[in-house]
Design a protein around this motif. Sequence first.
Motif, short mmCIF file in Angstrom:
data_model
loop_
_atom_site.label_atom_id
_atom_site.label_comp_id
_atom_site.label_asym_id
_atom_site.label_seq_id
_atom_site.Cartn_x
_atom_site.Cartn_y
_atom_site.Cartn_z
N VAL A 131 0.85 -1.19 0.00
CA VAL A 131 0.00 0.00 0.00
C VAL A 131 0.89 1.24 0.00
O VAL A 131 2.03 1.20 0.46
N GLU A 132 0.33 2.33 -0.53
CA GLU A 132 1.07 3.58 -0.60
C GLU A 132 0.61 4.51 0.52
O GLU A 132 -0.59 4.59 0.81
N TYR B 256 4.25 -4.33 2.79
CA TYR B 256 5.17 -3.30 2.26
C TYR B 256 4.44 -1.95 2.16
O TYR B 256 3.30 -1.89 1.69
N LEU B 257 5.12 -0.91 2.61
CA LEU B 257 4.60 0.46 2.47
C LEU B 257 5.47 1.20 1.47
O LEU B 257 6.71 1.18 1.58
N ALA B 258 4.83 1.83 0.50
CA ALA B 258 5.57 2.58 -0.51
C ALA B 258 5.25 4.06 -0.36
O ALA B 258 4.15 4.44 0.05
N GLY C 135 12.10 4.64 9.12
CA GLY C 135 12.55 3.34 8.61
C GLY C 135 12.27 3.06 7.15
O GLY C 135 12.45 1.93 6.69
N PHE C 136 11.83 4.06 6.41
CA PHE C 136 11.69 3.87 4.96
C PHE C 136 13.07 3.97 4.33
O PHE C 136 13.86 4.84 4.68
N GLY D 47 10.55 2.93 0.46
CA GLY D 47 9.74 1.78 0.85
C GLY D 47 10.13 1.26 2.22
O GLY D 47 11.26 1.43 2.66
N LYS D 48 9.13 0.65 2.88
CA LYS D 48 9.39 0.05 4.20
C LYS D 48 8.80 -1.35 4.20
O LYS D 48 7.58 -1.52 3.96
N ILE D 49 9.64 -2.33 4.45
CA ILE D 49 9.17 -3.71 4.53
C ILE D 49 8.56 -3.93 5.91
O ILE D 49 9.18 -3.62 6.93
#
Length: 165
Positions: free
Chosen positions: A83-84, A117-119, A137-138, A161-163
């Motif tokens: 997701v963004e 995952y965050l974008a 933490g991105f 991005g952040k896992i």
Amino acid sequence: MDIRLAKLDDLAAIADIYNREVIHSTATLDTDIQSEAYWVDWLAEHPPDRFPAFVATSDDDKTVLGWSALKPWSTRKGYNRCVEVSVYVHHTSRGVGLGRTLLQTLIDAGIERGYGYLAARIGGASAASLHLHASLGFEHVGTMRRVGEKFGNVVDVVLMGKILS
Ligand SMILES: CC(C)(COP(=O)(O)OP(=O)(O)OC[C@H]1O[C@@H](n2cnc3c(N)ncnc32)[C@H](O)[C@@H]1OP(=O)(O)O)[C@@H](O)C(=O)NCCC(=O)NCCS
């Protein structure tokens, strides 16, 4: 400051905060001011269980000072774990930690909803936004050099991005 889910009554304030960036900055490469109906649809596209939208409100008069939201990265199902994030703080309320709290709220919401995952797309490579995302933490994924154009200028967009899992 309080953080809560966004509701219909907040849409005018959410749109105001966003529209300033549409008109004045490359934080978004959006160039059009949208109608009220657009924002009602926008809220409908942010169901709390999947793509929540949050507002930060002032302690005293409950004014909306900023907002953040998750949205799908892609309609292709193979990307469902991604997701963004979007974070926008009213220009008079910046630098006091609202952006950090709103982004941390999205990270927590992403974990709670099982995303992996965050974008983040950082338009115009804004220093404040780069710093904010990195501090939570991105990682820098890459810079899309000269990918966009606004106000007659070609702009870069940084992908971060952040896992989560
Ligand atoms: C990016 C934005 C959300 C930051 O919101 P904010 O409330 O001012 O951020 P905070 O006060 O929580 O600060 C977060 C961190 O960024 C740093 N920061 C804030 N403004 C900065 C600037 N202009 N340059 C460098 N760092 C900056 C703060 O020092 C803080 O770092 P720290 O936690 O290590 O001390 C806000 O500037 C904004 O709404 N910008 C326009 C929209 C946008 O770019 N959104 C992001 C793309 S989705």
